[in-house]
Write a protein that holds these residues in place. Structure first.
Motif, PDB file in Angstrom:
ATOM      1  N   THR A  27      35.593  41.870  44.683  1.00  0.00           N
ATOM      2  CA  THR A  27      35.906  42.356  43.373  1.00  0.00           C
ATOM      3  C   THR A  27      36.751  41.228  42.555  1.00  0.00           C
ATOM      4  O   THR A  27      36.984  41.290  41.433  1.00  0.00           O
ATOM      5  CB  THR A  27      36.953  43.514  43.710  1.00  0.00           C
ATOM      6  N   ARG A  28      36.778  40.157  43.416  1.00  0.00           N
ATOM      7  CA  ARG A  28      37.384  38.770  42.550  1.00  0.00           C
ATOM      8  C   ARG A  28      36.445  37.982  42.414  1.00  0.00           C
ATOM      9  O   ARG A  28      36.727  37.225  41.433  1.00  0.00           O
ATOM     10  CB  ARG A  28      38.411  38.269  43.507  1.00  0.00           C
ATOM     11  N   ILE A  29      35.097  38.241  42.831  1.00  0.00           N
ATOM     12  CA  ILE A  29      33.950  37.272  42.487  1.00  0.00           C
ATOM     13  C   ILE A  29      33.157  37.844  41.321  1.00  0.00           C
ATOM     14  O   ILE A  29      32.791  37.323  40.531  1.00  0.00           O
ATOM     15  CB  ILE A  29      33.143  37.129  43.772  1.00  0.00           C
ATOM     16  N   TYR A  30      32.921  39.268  41.549  1.00  0.00           N
ATOM     17  CA  TYR A  30      32.041  40.080  40.458  1.00  0.00           C
ATOM     18  C   TYR A  30      32.694  40.917  39.582  1.00  0.00           C
ATOM     19  O   TYR A  30      33.814  41.456  39.919  1.00  0.00           O
ATOM     20  CB  TYR A  30      31.048  40.988  41.238  1.00  0.00           C
ATOM     21  N   ALA A  31      32.103  41.121  38.496  1.00  0.00           N
ATOM     22  CA  ALA A  31      32.987  41.603  37.416  1.00  0.00           C
ATOM     23  C   ALA A  31      32.523  43.211  37.518  1.00  0.00           C
ATOM     24  O   ALA A  31      31.503  43.576  38.354  1.00  0.00           O
ATOM     25  CB  ALA A  31      32.296  41.292  36.018  1.00  0.00           C
ATOM     26  N   PRO A  32      33.110  44.118  36.884  1.00  0.00           N
ATOM     27  CA  PRO A  32      33.030  45.566  37.200  1.00  0.00           C
ATOM     28  C   PRO A  32      31.532  45.953  36.593  1.00  0.00           C
ATOM     29  O   PRO A  32      30.717  46.635  37.265  1.00  0.00           O
ATOM     30  CB  PRO A  32      33.856  46.300  36.198  1.00  0.00           C
TER      31      PRO A  32
END
Length: 221
Positions: A27-32
């Protein structure tokens, strides 16, 4: 039977722990919106994957004799390859209008990953049913752990490399299909020994014998 069930539960549980443990990093690497694309991708693949084998793999544990079962396995593999090739041609020609029709426009840039995911997912399901026939519960548990670990590493590695959202999609393919290679290695001797019993006539007979699976299971899917 109880020991086999416990082994499968342990493998599935370990795989789930690996998946959960990577969520804070992903969740810190990829966007929602990347996870939105992944959700649509998973839904579409899980809808299509059971259809390309016409659900014949579900019958693999049923035959009393391995000779009949190996013909059923080859039939399932032939359907898988033929229908996945057909799906690839259809998407290559009409991916944009078809995906728009089912409100999955976000997958248009990644349509080429759909047949790959369908092929891997359906192949893993087919080999899992053969492993169930052989009561190879330990191998099944190992593949579940390997899938989760391999998928998590792909998602993290490609995400760090800046490949969004394709990193999530490729990681999901590994998560759904990564254990197929281990099954093939484990049962290679069985397949070689049974190949002599494979014939078009027997494949046709088992297709008729278990025709209830495509007749009823495919529409229900």
């Amino acid at each position: 039977l109880v020991r086999g069930m416990l082994t499968l539960a342990l493998g599935a549980g370990a795989g789930r722990v690996i998946s959960i443990a990577t969520i804070p990093l992903l969740t810190r690497i990829y966007a929602p919106e990347d996870f939105g694309v992944l959700s649509v991708f998973i839904a579409f693949v899980l809808l299509l994957a059971p259809l390309v084998t016409l659900r014949y793999p579900l019958a693999l544990p049923l035959p009393r004799h391995d000779g009949i079962a190996i013909n059923l396995l080859v039939l399932s593999a032939a359907l898988l390859l033929a229908l996945t090739a057909f799906l690839t041609l259809v998407l290559a020609a009409w991916a944009e209008p078809l995906l728009t029709l089912v409100s999955m426009q976000v997958l248009i840039p990644w349509w080429w990953l759909i047949p790959l995911a369908v092929l891997g997912t359906a192949a893993y399901e087919t080999l899992t049913m053969w492993a169930t026939r052989q009561r190879a519960y330990r191998i099944m548990a190992h593949t579940q752990v390997a899938q989760s670990l391999g998928g998590a590493l792909v998602k993290l590695g490609l995400g760090v490399a800046g490949m969004q959202p394709v990193g999530l999609l490729l990681g999901q393919i590994v998560t759904q299909a990564g254990g197929a290679g281990q099954f093939l290695r484990s049962f290679a001797a069985d397949f070689r020994a049974g190949w002599a019993e494979v014939s078009p006539r027997l494949m046709w007979l088992v297709a008729l014998r278990y025709r209830g699976f495509p007749i009823w299971r495919v529409p229900s899917q």
